[in-house]
Design a protein around this motif. Structure first.
Motif, PDB file in Angstrom:
ATOM      1  N   LEU A 196       0.837  -1.208   0.000  1.00  0.00           N
ATOM      2  CA  LEU A 196       0.000   0.000   0.000  1.00  0.00           C
ATOM      3  C   LEU A 196       0.870   1.255   0.000  1.00  0.00           C
ATOM      4  N   ILE A 197       1.838   1.278   0.891  1.00  0.00           N
ATOM      5  CA  ILE A 197       2.669   2.472   1.024  1.00  0.00           C
ATOM      6  C   ILE A 197       3.574   2.645  -0.191  1.00  0.00           C
ATOM      7  N   TYR A 198       4.267   1.579  -0.563  1.00  0.00           N
ATOM      8  CA  TYR A 198       5.207   1.694  -1.670  1.00  0.00           C
ATOM      9  C   TYR A 198       4.484   1.937  -2.991  1.00  0.00           C
ATOM     10  N   GLY A 199       3.440   1.159  -3.254  1.00  0.00           N
ATOM     11  CA  GLY A 199       2.716   1.301  -4.515  1.00  0.00           C
ATOM     12  C   GLY A 199       2.121   2.686  -4.681  1.00  0.00           C
ATOM     13  N   SER A 200       1.528   3.208  -3.617  1.00  0.00           N
ATOM     14  CA  SER A 200       0.898   4.526  -3.686  1.00  0.00           C
ATOM     15  C   SER A 200       1.923   5.617  -3.955  1.00  0.00           C
ATOM     16  N   PHE A 201       3.025   5.591  -3.206  1.00  0.00           N
ATOM     17  CA  PHE A 201       4.026   6.642  -3.360  1.00  0.00           C
ATOM     18  C   PHE A 201       4.824   6.486  -4.650  1.00  0.00           C
ATOM     19  N   HIS A 202       4.984   5.256  -5.120  1.00  0.00           N
ATOM     20  CA  HIS A 202       5.690   5.065  -6.389  1.00  0.00           C
ATOM     21  C   HIS A 202       4.903   5.689  -7.539  1.00  0.00           C
ATOM     22  N   VAL A 203       3.604   5.432  -7.582  1.00  0.00           N
ATOM     23  CA  VAL A 203       2.779   5.995  -8.655  1.00  0.00           C
ATOM     24  C   VAL A 203       2.682   7.513  -8.506  1.00  0.00           C
ATOM     25  N   ALA A 204       2.588   7.997  -7.268  1.00  0.00           N
ATOM     26  CA  ALA A 204       2.525   9.448  -7.051  1.00  0.00           C
ATOM     27  C   ALA A 204       3.809  10.126  -7.532  1.00  0.00           C
ATOM     28  N   TRP A 205       4.969   9.490  -7.290  1.00  0.00           N
ATOM     29  CA  TRP A 205       6.239  10.066  -7.720  1.00  0.00           C
ATOM     30  C   TRP A 205       6.354  10.045  -9.240  1.00  0.00           C
ATOM     31  N   ALA A 206       5.911   8.958  -9.851  1.00  0.00           N
ATOM     32  CA  ALA A 206       5.934   8.892 -11.318  1.00  0.00           C
ATOM     33  C   ALA A 206       5.032   9.977 -11.908  1.00  0.00           C
ATOM     34  N   SER A 207       3.876  10.195 -11.293  1.00  0.00           N
ATOM     35  CA  SER A 207       2.970  11.254 -11.759  1.00  0.00           C
ATOM     36  C   SER A 207       3.643  12.622 -11.623  1.00  0.00           C
ATOM     37  N   ARG A 208       4.357  12.808 -10.533  1.00  0.00           N
ATOM     38  CA  ARG A 208       5.043  14.079 -10.311  1.00  0.00           C
ATOM     39  C   ARG A 208       6.069  14.357 -11.414  1.00  0.00           C
ATOM     40  N   LYS A 209       6.782  13.342 -11.830  1.00  0.00           N
ATOM     41  CA  LYS A 209       7.751  13.539 -12.911  1.00  0.00           C
ATOM     42  C   LYS A 209       7.047  14.076 -14.156  1.00  0.00           C
ATOM     43  N   GLY A 210       5.857  13.553 -14.417  1.00  0.00           N
ATOM     44  CA  GLY A 210       5.106  13.998 -15.581  1.00  0.00           C
ATOM     45  C   GLY A 210       4.622  15.427 -15.448  1.00  0.00           C
ATOM     46  N   TYR A 211       3.985  15.756 -14.313  1.00  0.00           N
ATOM     47  CA  TYR A 211       3.434  17.110 -14.226  1.00  0.00           C
ATOM     48  C   TYR A 211       4.539  18.151 -14.066  1.00  0.00           C
ATOM     49  N   LYS A 212       5.685  17.757 -13.532  1.00  0.00           N
ATOM     50  CA  LYS A 212       6.808  18.695 -13.479  1.00  0.00           C
ATOM     51  C   LYS A 212       7.243  19.077 -14.897  1.00  0.00           C
ATOM     52  N   ARG A 213       7.366  18.068 -15.780  1.00  0.00           N
ATOM     53  CA  ARG A 213       7.769  18.359 -17.161  1.00  0.00           C
ATOM     54  C   ARG A 213       6.764  19.277 -17.851  1.00  0.00           C
TER      55      ARG A 213
END
Length: 295
Positions: A196-213
């Motif tokens: 739960l913790i790893y999966g949620s934060f992993h996807v959130a971090w990947a999303s962040r890479k996208g919206y940062k770009r």
């Protein structure tokens, strides 16, 4: 029975599979909520992950399916895979338009593809814990997006808004599946909690890479006013989604104990009555964004 009701197949149990071909105008503005680029790109970043995340989830449950012992659960897994397959295909169509505006998103996609390829080498228990954990987080996401739909989608582009909310409706419909499959095969508390913790934060971090770009592409990333608006949205996300994650850690938790938003059932009822070949677009100009579709 309408044509839309016929999308329920015997092998999917009680989960309805809706092969909705959302269409997106090539000229669509990536800032699909006018005047709110930070929120628009947060959602765009999440969309960017779907063609990598959801095939990984599908492969994981398909492998686990071979070991499942419950026939109803097996049927539900088929429904889960079909719904998730439709999700990422629609998101991929939208993402291709995003990449036309922001070519550097291709680098983010390459990173995600490599990460999920590496994940495939991990044990089935690891992958299924990730899957069950992430799917648990989406319940909190669904509650937030639906309850706050007036603020998050009011007067926004109806095609993107309808795509996101349709996705959340179906996440609600298959909310038990990954959890039950993990419990059927393993049932160990701590790996699921870690997932739960790893999966949620992993996807959130990947999303962040996208919206940062994307915010960099709009020359907003280094502007203080934009960053403050972004932090406000991220804080709102954490405040609304964290309680759902925390409650899932309680002993005796099961997704079926969580009451679905009433709007979900209204959406499914409206879809059942929708004529064939009509894409279920919501009226985002209405103050309440009712579960009624523009025809």
């Amino acid at each position: 029975m309408s044509a839309h009701e016929k999308t329920l197949h015997p092998e999917t149990g009680g989960i309805v599979v809706r092969a909705i071909p959302f269409s997106f105008d090539e000229k669509i503005n990536p800032v699909w909520y006018p005047g709110r680029p930070e929120w628009s790109h947060m959602a765009n970043g999440a969309s960017l992950t779907m063609p990598y995340l959801e095939p990984f989830l599908i492969k994981t449950v398909r492998e686990a399916l071979k070991k499942a012992s419950n026939q109803q659960l097996k049927e539900d897994v088929h429904g889960f895979m079909a719904q998730e397959g439709n999700h990422f295909q629609n998101h991929r169509r939208y993402n291709e338009i995003l990449k036309c505006h922001y070519p550097k998103l291709a680098d983010v996609e390459e990173e995600m593809a490599a990460e999920y390829k590496n994940f495939q080498a991990k044990s089935l228990r690891w992958r299924l814990a990730y899957t069950a954990g992430f799917e648990t987080m989406t319940m909190g996401m669904t509650e937030w997006l639906i309850e706050a739909r007036r603020d998050l989608f009011g007067n926004a582009d109806p095609s993107v808004s309808s795509l996101i909310l349709w996705h959340m409706v179906e996440e609600t419909e298959h909310k038990n599946v990954a959890y039950d499959l993990y419990e059927d095969l393993y049932g160990s508390y701590w790996p699921r909690t870690w997932g739960l913790i790893y999966g949620s934060f992993h996807v959130a971090w990947a999303s962040r890479k996208g919206y940062k770009r994307m915010l960099e592409g709009d020359r907003l990333w280094n502007k203080l006013t934009s960053r403050l608006r972004l932090w406000r949205m991220v804080t709102q996300f954490l405040i609304k989604v964290s309680p759902a994650m925390l409650r899932s850690l309680a002993p005796g938790y099961h997704p079926s104990k969580v009451k679905d938003p009433a709007w979900v059932s209204r959406w499914t009822d409206a879809y059942t009555d929708l004529p064939e070949n009509i894409i279920p677009l919501l009226d985002t100009s209405h103050p309440d964004i009712p579960a009624q579709f523009v025809r």
